[in-house]
Design an enzyme around this catalytic site. Structure first.
Site, PDB file in Angstrom:
ATOM      1  N   TYR A 151       0.818  -1.209   0.000  1.00 26.27           N
ATOM      2  CA  TYR A 151       0.000   0.000   0.000  1.00 26.27           C
ATOM      3  C   TYR A 151       0.854   1.263   0.000  1.00 26.27           C
ATOM      4  CZ  TYR A 151      -4.200   2.793   0.987  1.00 26.27           C
ATOM      5  OH  TYR A 151      -5.227   3.692   0.929  1.00 26.27           O
ATOM      6  N   GLU A 182       2.249   6.391  -7.074  1.00 26.21           N
ATOM      7  CA  GLU A 182       1.179   7.208  -7.647  1.00 26.21           C
ATOM      8  C   GLU A 182       1.452   8.698  -7.464  1.00 26.21           C
ATOM      9  OE1 GLU A 182      -2.521   5.880  -5.996  1.00 26.21           O
ATOM     10  OE2 GLU A 182      -2.049   3.778  -6.353  1.00 26.21           O
TER      11      GLU A 182
END
Length: 244
Positions: free
Chosen positions: A166, A173
């Protein structure tokens, strides 16, 4: 956002198994099994593509180009998960599932695809790798859950690997969006300026900045939610192991 890494809202796929229905329920379950098998296979194709490209080139730079098409196809295929929630065959929140799926589709098409200058950035490989491992585990988890034969290893992996995947995905991103900012600002990509007949303006550059800022409150919430879920699902097993 890489809520995917954790894909918290979509755990409802496994709940379909618990809610045994007659007639349409069996048909829906069969469809979901097929869907999840196909998606698992698709992300395995992406994983193999990454490995083969790396072995052929001897470098991890620019590996995105070797898996660009399957990545776009299978990540866009996740849009069906929103439909699953909307029609009720998966008891998850349409809004939350939609947000999580659309955030990835947005990054795939509106950032990485649209701003070609970022495609060679290492940050792209960072989130693609995190997504790939996450989705192989997640769709495998759903498939075996629907079949009532969930191996403990897959369940453990789903509620453990997110600790690394995660943050890894979110970092990739954010760095990719950040790398796209200068290009978007210079070209005015997707921006709408006044005057125009609709009397409407939109600054895509500002929108991307706001998107990055939104990670600040959302990331901790989703991350700690998965930690709580891990304790709930695996806690009793680990406690038993300690006693033994």
């Amino acid at each position: 956002m890489s809520a995917a890494a954790p894909g918290t809202s979509k755990a409802g796929h496994s709940d379909v198994v618990q809610k045994k229905k007659k007639g349409p329920g069996a048909l829906a379950t069969a469809y979901l099994v097929i869907y999840n098998v196909v998606m698992t296979a698709g992300w395995l194709v992406i994983a193999v593509g990454l490995v083969r490209a790396y072995l052929a080139r001897g470098s991890y730079h620019g590996l995105y180009y070797s898996i660009e098409k399957p990545l776009k196809f299978f990540q866009t295929g996740a849009l069906l998960e929103i439909l699953h929630c909307a029609v009720g065959i998966v008891p998850s929140s349409v809004v939350l599932t939609g947000f999580q799926v659309m955030s990835r589709v947005f990054l795939t098409w509106a950032v990485t695809h649209s701003v070609r200058e970022v495609q060679s950035e290492d940050s792209v490989l960072l989130f693609v790798t995190a997504w790939t491992v996450t989705e192989i585990i997640r769709y495998s988890f759903y498939t075996f859950s629907l079949l009532n034969h969930l191996p403990y290893l897959i369940k453990w992996a789903r509620y453990t690997f997110f600790f690394v995947l995660y943050p890894m995905g979110v970092t990739g991103e954010l760095l990719t969006i950040y790398a796209a900012l200068p290009v978007v600002q210079k070209t005015g990509l997707y921006s709408v300026t006044l005057p125009n007949k609709y009397n409407f303006s939109f600054d895509y550059y500002t929108f991307l900045i706001l998107t990055m800022i939104s990670y600040i409150p959302l990331f901790p919430q989703l991350y700690f939610h998965m930690i709580r879920q891990r304790k709930k699902v695996l806690g009793h097993v680990e406690d038993y192991s300690k006693v033994e």
